[in-house]
Design an enzyme around this catalytic site. Structure first.
Site, mmCIF file in Angstrom:
data_model
loop_
_atom_site.group_PDB
_atom_site.id
_atom_site.type_symbol
_atom_site.label_atom_id
_atom_site.label_comp_id
_atom_site.label_asym_id
_atom_site.label_seq_id
_atom_site.Cartn_x
_atom_site.Cartn_y
_atom_site.Cartn_z
ATOM 1 N N THR A 52 0.813 -1.227 0.000
ATOM 2 C CA THR A 52 0.000 0.000 0.000
ATOM 3 C C THR A 52 0.842 1.271 0.000
ATOM 4 O OG1 THR A 52 -1.750 -1.102 1.209
ATOM 5 C CG2 THR A 52 -1.745 1.279 1.320
ATOM 6 N N ASP A 63 1.551 -6.582 -4.656
ATOM 7 C CA ASP A 63 0.724 -6.585 -3.462
ATOM 8 C C ASP A 63 1.219 -7.796 -2.662
ATOM 9 O OD1 ASP A 63 -2.499 -5.742 -2.618
ATOM 10 O OD2 ASP A 63 -1.598 -7.526 -1.729
ATOM 11 N N CYS A 65 -5.058 -18.882 19.540
ATOM 12 C CA CYS A 65 -5.125 -17.597 20.257
ATOM 13 C C CYS A 65 -3.984 -16.696 19.785
ATOM 14 C CB CYS A 65 -4.980 -17.810 21.760
ATOM 15 S SG CYS A 65 -6.223 -18.898 22.450
HETATM 16 N N1 ASP Z 1 -2.810 -5.368 0.270
HETATM 17 C C1 ASP Z 1 -1.668 -4.605 0.753
HETATM 18 C C2 ASP Z 1 -0.456 -5.498 0.741
HETATM 19 O O1 ASP Z 1 -0.266 -6.254 1.643
HETATM 20 C C3 ASP Z 1 -1.930 -4.078 2.123
HETATM 21 C C4 ASP Z 1 -0.799 -3.288 2.711
HETATM 22 O O2 ASP Z 1 0.187 -2.965 2.076
HETATM 23 O O3 ASP Z 1 -0.897 -2.911 3.882
HETATM 24 O O4 ASP Z 1 0.306 -5.438 -0.176
#
Ligand code: ASP
Length: 342
Positions: free
Chosen positions: A14, A58, A279
């Site tokens: 992201t 991603d 957990c």
């Molecule tokens: N979907 C993204 C990824 O893991 C989410 C992130 O970067 O936080 O590449």
């Protein structure tokens, strides 16, 4: 004094994403554009070089081949740089950083994984703080030696041992937790390191990078009502070498004879089965309840307080370096990178 040299590695996630106007979905984009968004980086008292995946991903597309690429970038640049900051998506960051922690033997320099919940171009982004503080941490030295000499994960003001972390929130900036090991550092007005908790590389031996990882493993999460058919079909996968069994509470599982017999048979045939708890915090205590006595008897590996992510990584690593069957259980139950309590 010469400025510390940091290698910033961008794999995707992201932090560097933008909206695709056709689909309205976030997708990875160009690393140079990402750096343009953080002019503050030049104010840091270090020199930063960068390396980017040709096609950033991603982190849902992360796999063991990418783990090897990340480890090789560190290996090739190990003697030239003082520290490494690895940008990946947060979704699988705990898996990736755990795996890299096992792959890097005798690590004596900081390797800090980070990312963000909002893209760097977003007004309220958490990316800047995460990235800038990660770089500061990677630069930190005490008496000429790096303060951090292990693989860590930095997110939302906290530095964790990477192989102790789990992603616990898909929305809040505080996306990670390390419930069985306290933060190694906290960032507020000052950057405060909890020195007693840090791993120190005493051996002074050269870095060894272990690149052979086994993919022949599976995670099986128990749930009330799981059927014999399901367990049997998983355990009969031909190539399967290891299974992370997510049990209830402190390591408890059904006592049905079919269940125990299937596991026992698989272990006799060479399968490595690791008991970890579903957990997010706490530890396996084999034999504490009647419902874990049989697991202990048939030779299930005691995952103690390891996370599922770390158990997956450790299984891949130990199966990859071909530990003899007779030693496997003992080695798995021993902390190698601070991933579990003794
Ligand atoms: N979907 C993204 C990824 O893991 C989410 C992130 O970067 O936080 O590449």
């Amino acid at each position: 004094m010469t400025k510390p040299k940091i290698l910033l590695v961008y794999t995707g996630g992201t932090i560097g994403m933008i909206k695709d106007y056709e689909t309205d979905a976030l997708k990875a984009f160009n690393f140079e554009k990402l750096l343009d968004r953080i002019p503050e980086l030049v104010q840091l008292n270090c020199s930063i070089d960068t390396y980017s995946f040709d096609e950033p991903i991603d982190s849902s597309n992360m796999n063991t081949a990418y783990y090897v690429t990340i480890a090789e970038v560190i290996e090739k640049n190990y003697n030239t740089f003082d520290g490494f900051v690895i940008l990946t998506g947060s979704d699988t960051m705990s898996y990736t950083s755990s795996a890299v922690s096992f792959m890097l033997e005798n690590l004596a320099k900081p390797v800090i994984f980070t990312g963000s919940q909002l893209p760097i171009g977003h007004l309220r982004t958490d990316a800047k703080e995460n990235l800038i503080t990660s770089i500061e941490i990677a630069c930190a030295k005490k008496e000429g030696l790096p303060v951090i000499q292990e693989v860590c994960l930095y997110f939302e003001y906290k530095l964790y041992r990477a192989n102790r972390t789990t992603k616990i929130n898909a929305e809040q900036f505080e996306a990670f937790a390390s419930l069985n090991y306290p933060p190694l550092a906290e960032s507020g007005v000052h950057l405060h390191f909890n020195n007693d908790l840090l791993l120190k590389q005493e051996s002074k031996q050269d870095l060894i990078v272990r690149k052979s990882l086994s993919n022949n493993i599976v995670v099986l999460k128990l749930f009330p009502g799981i059927t014999e058919e399901v367990v049997k079909s998983i355990l009969s996968i031909n190539s399967l070498k290891g299974l992370v069994l997510e049990t209830y509470g402190s390591g408890n599982a059904p006592t049905y004879p079919w269940f125990i017999n299937l596991l026992e048979e698989a272990i006799k045939n060479g399968m490595q089965i690791v008991n970890v708890t579903q957990c997010v915090g706490g530890s396996i205590i084999l034999g504490h309840y009647e419902t874990s006595v049989d697991l202990k008897r048939i030779g299930v590996i005691d995952g103690k307080d390891i996370t599922t992510e770390s158990a997956v990584a450790k299984l891949m690593y130990l199966l990859g370096i071909k530990i003899p069957d007779k030693d496997f259980k003992e080695i798995f139950e021993t902390p190698l990178r601070g991933e579990l309590d003794f």
